[in-house]
Write an enzyme that holds these catalytic residues in place. Structure first.
Site, short mmCIF file in Angstrom:
data_model
loop_
_atom_site.label_atom_id
_atom_site.label_comp_id
_atom_site.label_asym_id
_atom_site.label_seq_id
_atom_site.Cartn_x
_atom_site.Cartn_y
_atom_site.Cartn_z
N TYR A 181 1.60 -9.23 9.81
CA TYR A 181 0.30 -8.62 10.02
C TYR A 181 -0.79 -9.69 10.14
CZ TYR A 181 2.79 -4.49 8.23
OH TYR A 181 3.69 -3.48 8.01
N ASP A 221 1.36 -2.36 0.25
CA ASP A 221 2.41 -2.88 1.13
C ASP A 221 1.79 -3.79 2.17
OD1 ASP A 221 5.23 -2.77 2.33
OD2 ASP A 221 3.94 -2.21 4.01
N LYS A 254 7.37 -8.20 3.29
CA LYS A 254 8.53 -8.14 4.18
C LYS A 254 9.03 -9.53 4.54
CE LYS A 254 6.66 -3.80 5.87
NZ LYS A 254 5.27 -3.95 5.40
#
Length: 336
Positions: free
Chosen positions: A51, A46, A77
């Site tokens: 990030y 994931d 995401k």
């Protein structure tokens, strides 16, 4: 699609630390950690554009892009589009300020519209070096980033990202979608909608040994009733349950440090590791499909696998309940 049917095993790899969360990690250390996860059989990964402004996706993709695409499950995401231009101001990340100050210097567009969702996915595929994604989570439409304005962001996502991801799932472009958040309320709101219907959700930090009572009040009963499953992010509560000093991405307050001391003392009494208790607790709820601790050192992967498979005596869970260290409503591995 059921997450339990989609995900290959109950232990995945969370890549937020690879975005230089808290510290600057050498590229070779990041690569070695991902390689260690692969070599030890981890097949669910994931990540997110957020990030490190794309850094985690780049580092993960450096390894995964060399592997057979059908041999692993990948989720990322939407909600952040990484721009080519350099950020010159101090970015506002709400309660998570400074979290990725060592990441890439790119400016981030925070947007959950249909157009931004398409652009976010396109950027992720490029950084990851892959041709498709399996799961896409709608990222951070919650109070911790937006305060009282979170409902507006939710509505932007409902009419934008939710519909795009539902279409992509229906077309077979992705296999599943849902929300990836640190708060329960956006997921509760989504589950209360008539449409669109998410396949699952990634809940970070809200179903751990240290913090689970709120999730048990409304969210998890709703999810169980609707057959919607959960990936547990942040099972070590930002590191405090794994020997670190952070809780909720900040230095842990005294009351949390005291509770961790009690948990560790109980674990030591029964001859088990606190990480084993943490992972196995998070997986004990019927809604839990997988747990995805993060790591930045290769040795941590073996520790997580060992913790997952460690035999925890029933007496530990009974004592945990008796000491009032878990909610009476929390399912425990031996149904204590």
């Amino acid at each position: 699609m059921s997450l339990k049917n989609l995900l290959p095993g109950r232990l995945g790899f969370g890549t937020a630390p690879l975005g230089n969360m808290f510290r600057a990690i050498p590229d070779e250390e990041a690569r070695a950690t991902v390689e260690a996860a692969w070599d030890q059989g981890i097949r669910y990964y994931d990540t997110a554009p957020f990030y490190g402004a794309g850094l985690a996706e780049e580092r993960l993709g450096e390894v995964l892009s060399t592997k057979p695409r059908d041999s692993y499950v990948l989720s990322t995401k939407v909600g952040r589009v990484i721009l080519e231009e350099i950020e010159t101001d101090v970015p506002d990340f709400g309660e998570k300020g400074g979290l990725f100050e060592h990441g890439n210097p790119n400016k981030i567009l925070h947007e959950w519209t249909a157009d931004a969702t398409e652009r976010s996915i396109e950027g992720s595929l490029k950084r990851l070096g892959v041709d498709r994604l399996d799961i896409v989570w709608v990222h951070d439409i919650a109070q911790d980033f937006h305060g009282d304005a979170w409902i507006q962001k939710f509505e932007e996502a409902r009419t934008g990202a939710f519909r795009v991801l539902s279409r992509l799932r229906d077309e077979g472009v992705i296999k599943a979608w849902g929300l990836g958040v640190n708060k329960t309320e956006p997921i509760e709101l989504t589950l209360a909608l008539d449409e669109p219907r998410p396949d699952g959700f990634l809940l970070a930090g809200r179903y751990t040994l240290l913090d689970h009572e709120h999730a048990l009040q409304r969210l998890l009963p709703m999810a169980e009733e609707q057959g919607v499953e959960m990936v547990v992010g942040g099972p070590y509560s930002s590191g405090i349950l794994a020997g670190g000093s952070h809780f909720e991405y900040q230095q842990a307050p005294p009351e949390i440090i005291e509770k961790v001391s009690r948990l560790k003392a109980l674990a030591e009494k029964h001859g088990i590791g606190i990480k084993a208790a943490a992972l196995q607790f998070s997986l004990a709820h019927p809604v839990s499909a997988a747990v995805i601790p993060g790591a930045t050192r290769p040795s941590r992967i073996a520790e997580d696998l060992s913790a997952l498979n460690e035999t925890v005596p029933a007496a530990f869970w009974h004592d945990l309940r008796a000491a009032d260290l878990v909610s009476p409503a929390a399912p425990l591995p031996d149904a204590a």
